[in-house]
Design a protein around this motif. Structure first.
Motif, PDB file in Angstrom:
ATOM      1  N   MET A   1       0.811  -1.185   0.000  1.00  0.00           N
ATOM      2  CA  MET A   1       0.000   0.000   0.000  1.00  0.00           C
ATOM      3  C   MET A   1       0.866   1.265   0.000  1.00  0.00           C
ATOM      4  N   LYS A   2       2.057   1.171   0.571  1.00  0.00           N
ATOM      5  CA  LYS A   2       2.944   2.332   0.575  1.00  0.00           C
ATOM      6  C   LYS A   2       3.287   2.752  -0.850  1.00  0.00           C
ATOM      7  N   SER A   3       3.528   1.785  -1.706  1.00  0.00           N
ATOM      8  CA  SER A   3       3.865   2.135  -3.091  1.00  0.00           C
ATOM      9  C   SER A   3       2.684   2.798  -3.795  1.00  0.00           C
ATOM     10  N   TRP A   4       1.464   2.391  -3.477  1.00  0.00           N
ATOM     11  CA  TRP A   4       0.280   3.012  -4.074  1.00  0.00           C
ATOM     12  C   TRP A   4       0.172   4.475  -3.660  1.00  0.00           C
ATOM     13  N   ILE A   5       0.474   4.763  -2.406  1.00  0.00           N
ATOM     14  CA  ILE A   5       0.436   6.145  -1.924  1.00  0.00           C
ATOM     15  C   ILE A   5       1.470   6.979  -2.685  1.00  0.00           C
ATOM     16  N   ILE A   6       2.668   6.457  -2.819  1.00  0.00           N
ATOM     17  CA  ILE A   6       3.738   7.182  -3.509  1.00  0.00           C
ATOM     18  C   ILE A   6       3.354   7.431  -4.963  1.00  0.00           C
ATOM     19  N   ILE A   7       2.840   6.419  -5.633  1.00  0.00           N
ATOM     20  CA  ILE A   7       2.422   6.571  -7.037  1.00  0.00           C
ATOM     21  C   ILE A   7       1.343   7.643  -7.150  1.00  0.00           C
ATOM     22  N   CYS A   8       0.356   7.577  -6.270  1.00  0.00           N
ATOM     23  CA  CYS A   8      -0.722   8.561  -6.294  1.00  0.00           C
ATOM     24  C   CYS A   8      -0.174   9.972  -6.115  1.00  0.00           C
ATOM     25  N   LEU A   9       0.651  10.166  -5.102  1.00  0.00           N
ATOM     26  CA  LEU A   9       1.165  11.507  -4.837  1.00  0.00           C
ATOM     27  C   LEU A   9       2.060  12.013  -5.971  1.00  0.00           C
ATOM     28  N   LYS A  10       2.827  11.131  -6.566  1.00  0.00           N
ATOM     29  CA  LYS A  10       3.643  11.550  -7.713  1.00  0.00           C
ATOM     30  C   LYS A  10       2.751  11.998  -8.864  1.00  0.00           C
ATOM     31  N   ASN A  11       1.614  11.314  -9.055  1.00  0.00           N
ATOM     32  CA  ASN A  11       0.666  11.701 -10.103  1.00  0.00           C
ATOM     33  C   ASN A  11      -0.053  13.003  -9.775  1.00  0.00           C
ATOM     34  N   ARG A  12      -0.001  13.430  -8.525  1.00  0.00           N
ATOM     35  CA  ARG A  12      -0.669  14.654  -8.082  1.00  0.00           C
ATOM     36  C   ARG A  12       0.361  15.739  -7.736  1.00  0.00           C
ATOM     37  N   ASN A  13       1.488  15.720  -8.374  1.00  0.00           N
ATOM     38  CA  ASN A  13       2.551  16.712  -8.138  1.00  0.00           C
ATOM     39  C   ASN A  13       3.066  16.700  -6.701  1.00  0.00           C
ATOM     40  N   GLY A  14       3.061  15.517  -6.070  1.00  0.00           N
ATOM     41  CA  GLY A  14       3.678  15.349  -4.771  1.00  0.00           C
ATOM     42  C   GLY A  14       2.803  15.631  -3.572  1.00  0.00           C
ATOM     43  N   ILE A  25      -6.750   5.281  -5.033  1.00  0.00           N
ATOM     44  CA  ILE A  25      -6.477   3.864  -4.801  1.00  0.00           C
ATOM     45  C   ILE A  25      -7.686   3.023  -5.159  1.00  0.00           C
ATOM     46  N   TRP A  26      -8.873   3.450  -4.766  1.00  0.00           N
ATOM     47  CA  TRP A  26     -10.073   2.686  -5.117  1.00  0.00           C
ATOM     48  C   TRP A  26     -10.251   2.641  -6.629  1.00  0.00           C
ATOM     49  N   ASP A  27     -10.078   3.781  -7.283  1.00  0.00           N
ATOM     50  CA  ASP A  27     -10.263   3.846  -8.735  1.00  0.00           C
ATOM     51  C   ASP A  27      -9.251   2.994  -9.495  1.00  0.00           C
ATOM     52  N   ASN A  28      -8.044   2.842  -8.954  1.00  0.00           N
ATOM     53  CA  ASN A  28      -6.975   2.151  -9.676  1.00  0.00           C
ATOM     54  C   ASN A  28      -6.663   0.747  -9.175  1.00  0.00           C
ATOM     55  N   TYR A  29      -7.070   0.430  -7.951  1.00  0.00           N
ATOM     56  CA  TYR A  29      -6.707  -0.863  -7.360  1.00  0.00           C
ATOM     57  C   TYR A  29      -7.909  -1.586  -6.752  1.00  0.00           C
ATOM     58  N   GLU A  30      -9.104  -1.231  -7.203  1.00  0.00           N
ATOM     59  CA  GLU A  30     -10.322  -1.838  -6.657  1.00  0.00           C
ATOM     60  C   GLU A  30     -10.289  -3.362  -6.735  1.00  0.00           C
ATOM     61  N   LEU A  31      -9.909  -3.903  -7.879  1.00  0.00           N
ATOM     62  CA  LEU A  31      -9.891  -5.359  -8.030  1.00  0.00           C
ATOM     63  C   LEU A  31      -8.904  -6.015  -7.073  1.00  0.00           C
ATOM     64  N   GLU A  32      -7.720  -5.414  -6.917  1.00  0.00           N
ATOM     65  CA  GLU A  32      -6.748  -5.967  -5.983  1.00  0.00           C
ATOM     66  C   GLU A  32      -7.294  -5.948  -4.556  1.00  0.00           C
ATOM     67  N   LEU A  33      -7.968  -4.861  -4.192  1.00  0.00           N
ATOM     68  CA  LEU A  33      -8.545  -4.761  -2.850  1.00  0.00           C
ATOM     69  C   LEU A  33      -9.648  -5.798  -2.651  1.00  0.00           C
ATOM     70  N   LYS A  34     -10.509  -5.934  -3.650  1.00  0.00           N
ATOM     71  CA  LYS A  34     -11.612  -6.894  -3.536  1.00  0.00           C
ATOM     72  C   LYS A  34     -11.106  -8.329  -3.478  1.00  0.00           C
ATOM     73  N   ASN A  35      -9.998  -8.604  -4.142  1.00  0.00           N
ATOM     74  CA  ASN A  35      -9.462  -9.965  -4.173  1.00  0.00           C
ATOM     75  C   ASN A  35      -8.490 -10.249  -3.037  1.00  0.00           C
ATOM     76  N   SER A  36      -8.284  -9.288  -2.149  1.00  0.00           N
ATOM     77  CA  SER A  36      -7.279  -9.441  -1.103  1.00  0.00           C
ATOM     78  C   SER A  36      -7.814 -10.058   0.183  1.00  0.00           C
ATOM     79  N   GLY A  37      -9.070 -10.432   0.201  1.00  0.00           N
ATOM     80  CA  GLY A  37      -9.643 -11.009   1.416  1.00  0.00           C
ATOM     81  C   GLY A  37     -10.079  -9.924   2.379  1.00  0.00           C
ATOM     82  N   ASP A  38      -9.668 -10.061   3.626  1.00  0.00           N
ATOM     83  CA  ASP A  38     -10.129  -9.153   4.671  1.00  0.00           C
ATOM     84  C   ASP A  38      -9.640  -7.721   4.510  1.00  0.00           C
ATOM     85  N   ILE A  39      -8.608  -7.485   3.723  1.00  0.00           N
ATOM     86  CA  ILE A  39      -8.117  -6.118   3.534  1.00  0.00           C
ATOM     87  C   ILE A  39      -9.217  -5.238   2.934  1.00  0.00           C
TER      88      ILE A  39
END
Length: 75
Positions: A1-14, A25-39
């Protein structure tokens, strides 16, 4: 999840508000979240924990307990 935060912030000028990072994160990683079980049920809490870890690592600027500051890359 840390890498997702970094990617997001880099896409938003930091810089981005927690709700903007969550939406990204929801818009870009929804499937990963849904398939991750309890996360699926804890991911927003986990996201904030990951942001705090990034602060400890010096990757995000500290907010010193304030809630009126966006998340911002330190470098």
């Amino acid at each position: 999840m840390k890498s997702w935060i970094i990617i997001c912030l880099k896409n938003r000028n930091g810089c981005g508000w927690p709700r903007e990072v969550s939406k990204y994160i929801w818009d870009n990683y929804e499937l990963e979240l849904k398939n991750s079980g309890d996360i699926l049920y804890t991911w927003q809490y986990d996201l904030r924990w990951a942001a705090q870890q990034l602060r400890y690592e010096g990757i995000l600027k500290p907010v010193n307990g304030r809630r009126d500051l966006p998340w911002e890359l330190a470098k």
